[in-house]
Write an enzyme that holds these catalytic residues in place. Structure first.
Site, PDB file in Angstrom:
ATOM      1  N   SER A   8      10.585   9.874  43.368  1.00 25.63           N
ATOM      2  CA  SER A   8      11.965  10.372  43.470  1.00 25.63           C
ATOM      3  C   SER A   8      12.396  10.459  44.935  1.00 25.63           C
ATOM      4  O   SER A   8      11.789  11.162  45.749  1.00 25.63           O
ATOM      5  CB  SER A   8      12.095  11.749  42.824  1.00 25.63           C
ATOM      6  OG  SER A   8      13.338  12.320  43.201  1.00 25.63           O
ATOM      7  N   HIS A  33      12.609   5.979  42.336  1.00 29.30           N
ATOM      8  CA  HIS A  33      13.516   6.681  41.422  1.00 29.30           C
ATOM      9  C   HIS A  33      14.703   7.173  42.239  1.00 29.30           C
ATOM     10  O   HIS A  33      14.597   8.101  43.041  1.00 29.30           O
ATOM     11  CB  HIS A  33      12.752   7.843  40.771  1.00 29.30           C
ATOM     12  CG  HIS A  33      13.505   8.596  39.741  1.00 29.30           C
ATOM     13  ND1 HIS A  33      13.617   8.173  38.431  1.00 29.30           N
ATOM     14  CD2 HIS A  33      14.189   9.768  39.812  1.00 29.30           C
ATOM     15  CE1 HIS A  33      14.327   9.057  37.746  1.00 29.30           C
ATOM     16  NE2 HIS A  33      14.698  10.035  38.562  1.00 29.30           N
ATOM     17  N   ASP A  35      17.935   8.979  42.513  1.00 29.38           N
ATOM     18  CA  ASP A  35      18.697  10.030  41.821  1.00 29.38           C
ATOM     19  C   ASP A  35      20.134  10.089  42.312  1.00 29.38           C
ATOM     20  O   ASP A  35      20.385  10.392  43.478  1.00 29.38           O
ATOM     21  CB  ASP A  35      18.030  11.393  42.090  1.00 29.38           C
ATOM     22  CG  ASP A  35      16.781  11.612  41.241  1.00 29.38           C
ATOM     23  OD1 ASP A  35      16.882  11.491  40.005  1.00 29.38           O
ATOM     24  OD2 ASP A  35      15.716  11.905  41.825  1.00 29.38           O
ATOM     25  N   MET A  37      23.748  11.911  41.921  1.00 29.47           N
ATOM     26  CA  MET A  37      24.421  13.124  41.416  1.00 29.47           C
ATOM     27  C   MET A  37      25.839  13.164  41.943  1.00 29.47           C
ATOM     28  O   MET A  37      26.062  12.891  43.126  1.00 29.47           O
ATOM     29  CB  MET A  37      23.679  14.367  41.900  1.00 29.47           C
ATOM     30  CG  MET A  37      22.218  14.388  41.553  1.00 29.47           C
ATOM     31  SD  MET A  37      21.447  15.869  42.227  1.00 29.47           S
ATOM     32  CE  MET A  37      19.738  15.588  41.769  1.00 29.47           C
ATOM     33  N   HIS A  66      18.583   6.727  38.318  1.00 31.43           N
ATOM     34  CA  HIS A  66      18.837   7.834  37.379  1.00 31.43           C
ATOM     35  C   HIS A  66      20.224   8.398  37.663  1.00 31.43           C
ATOM     36  O   HIS A  66      20.430   9.084  38.664  1.00 31.43           O
ATOM     37  CB  HIS A  66      17.738   8.891  37.577  1.00 31.43           C
ATOM     38  CG  HIS A  66      17.908  10.117  36.732  1.00 31.43           C
ATOM     39  ND1 HIS A  66      17.224  11.289  36.980  1.00 31.43           N
ATOM     40  CD2 HIS A  66      18.669  10.366  35.628  1.00 31.43           C
ATOM     41  CE1 HIS A  66      17.559  12.200  36.069  1.00 31.43           C
ATOM     42  NE2 HIS A  66      18.444  11.674  35.246  1.00 31.43           N
ATOM     43  N   MET A  68      22.983  10.888  37.205  1.00 28.33           N
ATOM     44  CA  MET A  68      23.359  12.218  36.718  1.00 28.33           C
ATOM     45  C   MET A  68      24.832  12.377  37.072  1.00 28.33           C
ATOM     46  O   MET A  68      25.193  13.144  37.977  1.00 28.33           O
ATOM     47  CB  MET A  68      22.480  13.285  37.394  1.00 28.33           C
ATOM     48  CG  MET A  68      21.059  13.292  36.865  1.00 28.33           C
ATOM     49  SD  MET A  68      19.915  14.180  37.944  1.00 28.33           S
ATOM     50  CE  MET A  68      19.538  12.904  39.127  1.00 28.33           C
ATOM     51  N   MET A 137      13.828  14.876  30.478  1.00 30.22           N
ATOM     52  CA  MET A 137      13.860  15.723  31.677  1.00 30.22           C
ATOM     53  C   MET A 137      12.932  16.910  31.470  1.00 30.22           C
ATOM     54  O   MET A 137      13.016  17.613  30.456  1.00 30.22           O
ATOM     55  CB  MET A 137      15.284  16.230  31.951  1.00 30.22           C
ATOM     56  CG  MET A 137      16.264  15.181  32.467  1.00 30.22           C
ATOM     57  SD  MET A 137      15.761  14.339  33.991  1.00 30.22           S
ATOM     58  CE  MET A 137      15.676  15.700  35.162  1.00 30.22           C
ATOM     59  N   GLY A 142      19.450  18.244  38.649  1.00 34.00           N
ATOM     60  CA  GLY A 142      20.284  18.770  39.725  1.00 34.00           C
ATOM     61  C   GLY A 142      19.556  18.944  41.050  1.00 34.00           C
ATOM     62  O   GLY A 142      20.131  18.694  42.097  1.00 34.00           O
ATOM     63  N   PHE A 143      18.292  19.329  40.992  1.00 32.48           N
ATOM     64  CA  PHE A 143      17.576  19.619  42.237  1.00 32.48           C
ATOM     65  C   PHE A 143      16.108  19.211  42.139  1.00 32.48           C
ATOM     66  O   PHE A 143      15.508  19.328  41.066  1.00 32.48           O
ATOM     67  CB  PHE A 143      17.653  21.121  42.563  1.00 32.48           C
ATOM     68  CG  PHE A 143      19.067  21.582  42.794  1.00 32.48           C
ATOM     69  CD1 PHE A 143      19.629  21.541  44.062  1.00 32.48           C
ATOM     70  CD2 PHE A 143      19.839  22.022  41.724  1.00 32.48           C
ATOM     71  CE1 PHE A 143      20.946  21.940  44.260  1.00 32.48           C
ATOM     72  CE2 PHE A 143      21.161  22.419  41.912  1.00 32.48           C
ATOM     73  CZ  PHE A 143      21.715  22.379  43.187  1.00 32.48           C
ATOM     74  N   GLY A 145      12.062  19.732  43.398  1.00 36.37           N
ATOM     75  CA  GLY A 145      11.200  20.861  43.746  1.00 36.37           C
ATOM     76  C   GLY A 145      11.218  22.025  42.769  1.00 36.37           C
ATOM     77  O   GLY A 145      10.804  23.136  43.116  1.00 36.37           O
ATOM     78  N   ASP A 175      10.525  13.531  34.215  1.00 44.09           N
ATOM     79  CA  ASP A 175      11.105  13.722  35.542  1.00 44.09           C
ATOM     80  C   ASP A 175      11.324  15.204  35.806  1.00 44.09           C
ATOM     81  O   ASP A 175      12.089  15.861  35.096  1.00 44.09           O
ATOM     82  CB  ASP A 175      12.448  12.958  35.576  1.00 44.09           C
ATOM     83  CG  ASP A 175      13.142  13.038  36.918  1.00 44.09           C
ATOM     84  OD1 ASP A 175      12.529  13.466  37.899  1.00 44.09           O
ATOM     85  OD2 ASP A 175      14.332  12.641  36.968  1.00 44.09           O
ATOM     86  N   GLY A 176      10.638  15.702  36.834  1.00 41.18           N
ATOM     87  CA  GLY A 176      10.828  17.083  37.261  1.00 41.18           C
ATOM     88  C   GLY A 176       9.551  17.901  37.183  1.00 41.18           C
ATOM     89  O   GLY A 176       8.954  18.031  36.111  1.00 41.18           O
ATOM     90  N   GLY A 177       9.097  18.407  38.327  1.00 43.26           N
ATOM     91  CA  GLY A 177       7.926  19.273  38.353  1.00 43.26           C
ATOM     92  C   GLY A 177       6.625  18.561  38.015  1.00 43.26           C
ATOM     93  O   GLY A 177       5.674  19.199  37.549  1.00 43.26           O
ATOM     94  N   SER A 198       8.607  15.965  45.089  1.00 37.96           N
ATOM     95  CA  SER A 198       7.966  16.856  46.069  1.00 37.96           C
ATOM     96  C   SER A 198       6.447  16.725  46.110  1.00 37.96           C
ATOM     97  O   SER A 198       5.842  16.748  47.177  1.00 37.96           O
ATOM     98  CB  SER A 198       8.394  18.301  45.838  1.00 37.96           C
ATOM     99  OG  SER A 198       8.491  18.587  44.484  1.00 37.96           O
TER     100      SER A 198
HETATM  101  C1  DX5 Z   1      16.100  16.256  39.260  1.00 38.82           C
HETATM  102  C2  DX5 Z   1      15.790  14.808  39.575  1.00 38.82           C
HETATM  103  C3  DX5 Z   1      14.351  14.498  39.792  1.00 38.82           C
HETATM  104  C4  DX5 Z   1      13.551  15.464  40.593  1.00 38.82           C
HETATM  105  C5  DX5 Z   1      12.128  15.082  40.880  1.00 38.82           C
HETATM  106  O1  DX5 Z   1      17.448  16.371  38.985  1.00 38.82           O
HETATM  107  O2  DX5 Z   1      16.253  13.987  38.558  1.00 38.82           O
HETATM  108  O3  DX5 Z   1      14.114  13.148  40.019  1.00 38.82           O
HETATM  109  O4  DX5 Z   1      14.205  15.799  41.752  1.00 38.82           O
HETATM  110  O5  DX5 Z   1      11.623  15.873  41.906  1.00 38.82           O
HETATM  111  P1  DX5 Z   1      10.368  16.842  41.781  1.00 38.82           P
HETATM  112  O6  DX5 Z   1       9.201  15.939  41.489  1.00 38.82           O
HETATM  113  O7  DX5 Z   1      10.281  17.472  43.119  1.00 38.82           O
HETATM  114  O8  DX5 Z   1      10.634  17.808  40.684  1.00 38.82           O
HETATM  115 ZN    ZN Z   2      15.599  11.908  38.424  1.00 42.13          ZN
END
Ligand code: DX5
Ligand code: ZN
Length: 214
Positions: A8, A33, A35, A37, A66, A68, A137, A142-143, A145, A175-177, A198
């Site tokens: 990402s 990836h 992102d 937004m 991706h 959003m 997801m 949105g963010f 980390g 995707d995420g965490g 992250s």
């Molecule tokens: C969240 C994004 C992701 C995310 C991945 O809205 O779509 O791609 O930031 O980042 P980490 O791996 O830090 O959660």
């Molecule tokens: Zn993403």
């Protein structure tokens, strides 16, 4: 099914994106990836077409875009022109789902459909024969980390069982965490494309992080 890692861009050093792309290529990362937004679909604004265009001039890495954004259909053509290899959009967006998938597919690239944590995975069953990938997801979009939402594991399992039973050949992305610990859980549940921001960019050794994720 083969496992893939998609990095990402939100986790990258944005002042040196070209160097970051080289680092991904050198460390066996399969995809970038990207992102996007728009401050409408999510409460944040990230990157758009000019950045994707520029990145495509300095790397050959697979561009996993991706979206959003509230109205993905309106921008598919431009994101294809800017060098997307796959475009994933949200079923919760304002665009017509079938039309958006067709628009992506007719341009010859891969199409993915994404669900937010609160959206039941069954919502997208009717589109499974039209897409190449489902993105589940594992955080609220949105963010970067954020912490992994464990309840999403059940959705991955449900989808994996469904596509296995129906013999549908698609990828499941998460995707995420995602880190070395949550990677084990999502793969066990059935995911095979792991997005990581992250954890991957923050690792002391990116190549070791990639092999742990895979
Ligand atoms: C969240 C994004 C992701 C995310 C991945 O809205 O779509 O791609 O930031 O980042 P980490 O791996 O830090 O959660
Ligand atoms: Zn993403």
């Amino acid at each position: 099914m083969k496992n893939y890692v998609s990095a990402s861009i939100l986790g990258a050093d944005i002042t040196h994106l070209a160097d970051e792309c080289k680092r991904l290529e050198e460390n066996n990362v399969d995809m970038l990836h990207f992102d996007v937004m728009d401050g409408c679909f999510v409460d944040n604004i990230s990157f758009g077409l000019p950045v994707l265009n520029a990145l495509n001039k300095c790397t050959d890495i697979f561009m996993d875009v991706h979206l959003m954004i509230c109205n993905p259909l309106k921008y598919i053509g431009e994101f294809v022109k800017a060098g997307s290899d796959m475009i994933t959009f949200h079923v919760e967006s304002d665009s017509n789902t079938e039309e958006t998938i067709s628009e992506i597919k007719k341009s010859g690239i891969r199409a993915g459909i994404a669900v937010k944590p609160a959206t039941p995975v069954e919502t997208i069953y009717k589109y499974l024969d039209m897409v190449d990938m489902v993105l589940i997801m594992t955080v609220e979009p949105g963010f970067g980390g954020q912490g992994f939402i464990p309840e999403t594991l059940e959705k991955i399992k449900t989808l994996k069982e469904y596509i296995t039973e129906k013999n549908i050949n698609i990828d499941i992305q998460v995707d995420g965490g995602i880190n070395d610990k949550t990677a084990v859980l999502v793969k066990e549940a059935g995911a095979n494309i792991l997005v990581s921001g992250s954890y991957l960019f923050g690792a002391a050794s990116m190549s070791e992080a990639v092999s742990l994720l895979k």
